[in-house]
Design an enzyme around this catalytic site. Sequence first.
Site, PDB file in Angstrom:
ATOM      1  N   THR A  60      29.650  76.390  51.041  1.00  0.00           N
ATOM      2  CA  THR A  60      29.628  75.164  50.267  1.00  0.00           C
ATOM      3  C   THR A  60      30.979  74.989  49.578  1.00  0.00           C
ATOM      4  O   THR A  60      31.894  75.794  49.776  1.00  0.00           O
ATOM      5  CB  THR A  60      28.397  75.110  49.304  1.00  0.00           C
ATOM      6  OG1 THR A  60      28.344  73.805  48.731  1.00  0.00           O
ATOM      7  CG2 THR A  60      28.457  76.149  48.213  1.00  0.00           C
ATOM      8  N   LYS A  64      34.269  74.928  52.724  1.00  0.00           N
ATOM      9  CA  LYS A  64      33.834  74.402  54.027  1.00  0.00           C
ATOM     10  C   LYS A  64      34.993  74.280  55.024  1.00  0.00           C
ATOM     11  O   LYS A  64      34.800  74.457  56.218  1.00  0.00           O
ATOM     12  CB  LYS A  64      33.157  73.038  53.851  1.00  0.00           C
ATOM     13  CG  LYS A  64      31.817  73.127  53.118  1.00  0.00           C
ATOM     14  CD  LYS A  64      31.180  71.769  52.956  1.00  0.00           C
ATOM     15  CE  LYS A  64      29.932  71.881  52.111  1.00  0.00           C
ATOM     16  NZ  LYS A  64      29.287  70.598  51.875  1.00  0.00           N
ATOM     17  N   ASP A 101      25.748  68.129  56.788  1.00  0.00           N
ATOM     18  CA  ASP A 101      25.596  67.298  55.578  1.00  0.00           C
ATOM     19  C   ASP A 101      25.258  65.842  55.935  1.00  0.00           C
ATOM     20  O   ASP A 101      24.358  65.237  55.345  1.00  0.00           O
ATOM     21  CB  ASP A 101      26.896  67.292  54.756  1.00  0.00           C
ATOM     22  CG  ASP A 101      27.070  68.562  53.943  1.00  0.00           C
ATOM     23  OD1 ASP A 101      26.121  69.363  53.878  1.00  0.00           O
ATOM     24  OD2 ASP A 101      28.170  68.756  53.375  1.00  0.00           O
ATOM     25  N   GLY A 125      33.477  56.762  48.887  1.00  0.00           N
ATOM     26  CA  GLY A 125      33.966  58.138  48.772  1.00  0.00           C
ATOM     27  C   GLY A 125      33.864  58.824  50.120  1.00  0.00           C
ATOM     28  O   GLY A 125      32.753  59.043  50.616  1.00  0.00           O
ATOM     29  N   GLY A 128      34.644  65.323  51.766  1.00  0.00           N
ATOM     30  CA  GLY A 128      33.832  66.173  52.648  1.00  0.00           C
ATOM     31  C   GLY A 128      32.490  65.554  53.003  1.00  0.00           C
ATOM     32  O   GLY A 128      32.185  65.332  54.188  1.00  0.00           O
TER      33      GLY A 128
HETATM   34  P1  NAD Z   1      35.274  65.735  47.915  1.00  0.00           P
HETATM   35  O1  NAD Z   1      36.148  66.002  46.754  1.00  0.00           O
HETATM   36  O2  NAD Z   1      35.588  66.315  49.237  1.00  0.00           O
HETATM   37  O3  NAD Z   1      35.128  64.151  48.124  1.00  0.00           O
HETATM   38  C1  NAD Z   1      34.888  63.236  47.073  1.00  0.00           C
HETATM   39  C2  NAD Z   1      35.637  61.960  47.441  1.00  0.00           C
HETATM   40  O4  NAD Z   1      35.277  60.935  46.518  1.00  0.00           O
HETATM   41  C3  NAD Z   1      37.172  62.119  47.349  1.00  0.00           C
HETATM   42  O5  NAD Z   1      37.743  61.670  48.560  1.00  0.00           O
HETATM   43  C4  NAD Z   1      37.551  61.246  46.149  1.00  0.00           C
HETATM   44  O6  NAD Z   1      38.831  60.679  46.287  1.00  0.00           O
HETATM   45  C5  NAD Z   1      36.455  60.200  46.190  1.00  0.00           C
HETATM   46  N1  NAD Z   1      36.210  59.511  44.930  1.00  0.00           N
HETATM   47  C6  NAD Z   1      36.174  60.021  43.672  1.00  0.00           C
HETATM   48  N2  NAD Z   1      35.873  59.040  42.790  1.00  0.00           N
HETATM   49  C7  NAD Z   1      35.712  57.893  43.512  1.00  0.00           C
HETATM   50  C8  NAD Z   1      35.404  56.560  43.164  1.00  0.00           C
HETATM   51  N3  NAD Z   1      35.180  56.185  41.894  1.00  0.00           N
HETATM   52  N4  NAD Z   1      35.327  55.634  44.160  1.00  0.00           N
HETATM   53  C9  NAD Z   1      35.578  55.985  45.457  1.00  0.00           C
HETATM   54  N5  NAD Z   1      35.876  57.256  45.826  1.00  0.00           N
HETATM   55  C10 NAD Z   1      35.943  58.186  44.872  1.00  0.00           C
HETATM   56  O7  NAD Z   1      33.808  66.203  47.448  1.00  0.00           O
HETATM   57  P2  NAD Z   1      32.509  66.375  48.365  1.00  0.00           P
HETATM   58  O8  NAD Z   1      32.403  67.761  48.823  1.00  0.00           O
HETATM   59  O9  NAD Z   1      32.459  65.266  49.360  1.00  0.00           O
HETATM   60  O10 NAD Z   1      31.372  66.167  47.261  1.00  0.00           O
HETATM   61  C11 NAD Z   1      31.149  64.907  46.681  1.00  0.00           C
HETATM   62  C12 NAD Z   1      29.812  64.936  45.974  1.00  0.00           C
HETATM   63  O11 NAD Z   1      28.783  65.158  46.946  1.00  0.00           O
HETATM   64  C13 NAD Z   1      29.661  66.052  44.944  1.00  0.00           C
HETATM   65  O12 NAD Z   1      28.921  65.538  43.863  1.00  0.00           O
HETATM   66  C14 NAD Z   1      28.857  67.094  45.692  1.00  0.00           C
HETATM   67  O13 NAD Z   1      28.114  67.914  44.822  1.00  0.00           O
HETATM   68  C15 NAD Z   1      27.955  66.220  46.521  1.00  0.00           C
HETATM   69  N6  NAD Z   1      27.430  66.831  47.741  1.00  0.00           N
HETATM   70  C16 NAD Z   1      26.104  66.730  47.963  1.00  0.00           C
HETATM   71  C17 NAD Z   1      25.563  67.226  49.137  1.00  0.00           C
HETATM   72  C18 NAD Z   1      24.078  67.091  49.383  1.00  0.00           C
HETATM   73  O14 NAD Z   1      23.567  67.654  50.371  1.00  0.00           O
HETATM   74  N7  NAD Z   1      23.368  66.360  48.551  1.00  0.00           N
HETATM   75  C19 NAD Z   1      26.365  67.856  50.093  1.00  0.00           C
HETATM   76  C20 NAD Z   1      27.738  67.926  49.841  1.00  0.00           C
HETATM   77  C21 NAD Z   1      28.261  67.416  48.654  1.00  0.00           C
END
Ligand code: NAD
Length: 256
Positions: A60, A64, A101, A125, A128
């Site tokens: 996680t 990843k 995911d 957004g 990942g």
């Molecule tokens: P990440 O940092 O790889 O990606 C987040 C993206 O959001 C970035 O590209 C960032 O620039 C963008 N961002 C931030 N604020 C923004 C806004 N106001 N408007 C548009 N874009 C914006 O992070 P990630 O690994 O993708 O995780 C993101 C969220 O997803 C976290 O809260 C994480 O806990 C959650 N998540 C949940 C699951 C699930 O199974 N529910 C799985 C993975 C991640």
Amino acid sequence: MLPIIGRPVEQVKAPMVFNRFFEERSIDCVMAALELENEAADTFIQSVRGMANALGYIATVPHKQRAASACDELSSRAAFLGAVNLIRREQDGRLVGDMTDGLGCVEAMRRHGVDPEGKSAFVIGVGGAGSAIAHALAEAGISHLNITDSAAGRAEALQLRLSQIFPKVAIKAAVADMQTLDIVVNASPVGMNGDSKMPASLEGIRPAALVADVVTNPADTPWLKKAKEKGCICQTGLEMVDGQFDLMVKHFGFRI
Ligand code: NAD
């Protein structure tokens, strides 16, 4: 054994779910969460090759991408995304990775009775989780897909790459008109851990639309509360986690 690696790991829900699965089926396996700094994660990943009693591991945030780089074989979606969450160890120590995911998010939509095929979606957004969801929506036959990201150029870069492999999907790196949407996903961390901000206004959204959030803490984000007020179908980040459980256990060779 089947470890899960991340940093931090307090938010990780997988050990609870997997250990219940192992116990219910009398499977001699246990999952534990390991909080690893980057260097320790690299060492761990190479050590798994020699761990004869490990099925592999789950990765996680933030591991990843390094987990994908260390795999010997990747599914095509994991290769496209450059990230894996599931890494199976073969008997000869080879590591085989996949990324579920996005599939979990789409499966959760189907459980709400919303099949993405032929529909319009907007993903906010595309880090990942968001890029995995955008890829899974395109794979599931979405017809129109808008993506945005606050990081300059990120949505445009993904739009170009996705358009090459899914030429039939109309993909735009732009904010979508809420009135035209069937599915909206917040895949940014906005709304996490008591953050009261909204990733986008839901003004004009149709009550028949599905509004999904990837954030798991809290499950009921301010954005989902707003969507509920508008009468929309609401999908939480925890439902996205549940949606990929079957795929996860299958990747490690268990039958449901
Ligand atoms: P990440 O940092 O790889 O990606 C987040 C993206 O959001 C970035 O590209 C960032 O620039 C963008 N961002 C931030 N604020 C923004 C806004 N106001 N408007 C548009 N874009 C914006 O992070 P990630 O690994 O993708 O995780 C993101 C969220 O997803 C976290 O809260 C994480 O806990 C959650 N998540 C949940 C699951 C699930 O199974 N529910 C799985 C993975 C991640």
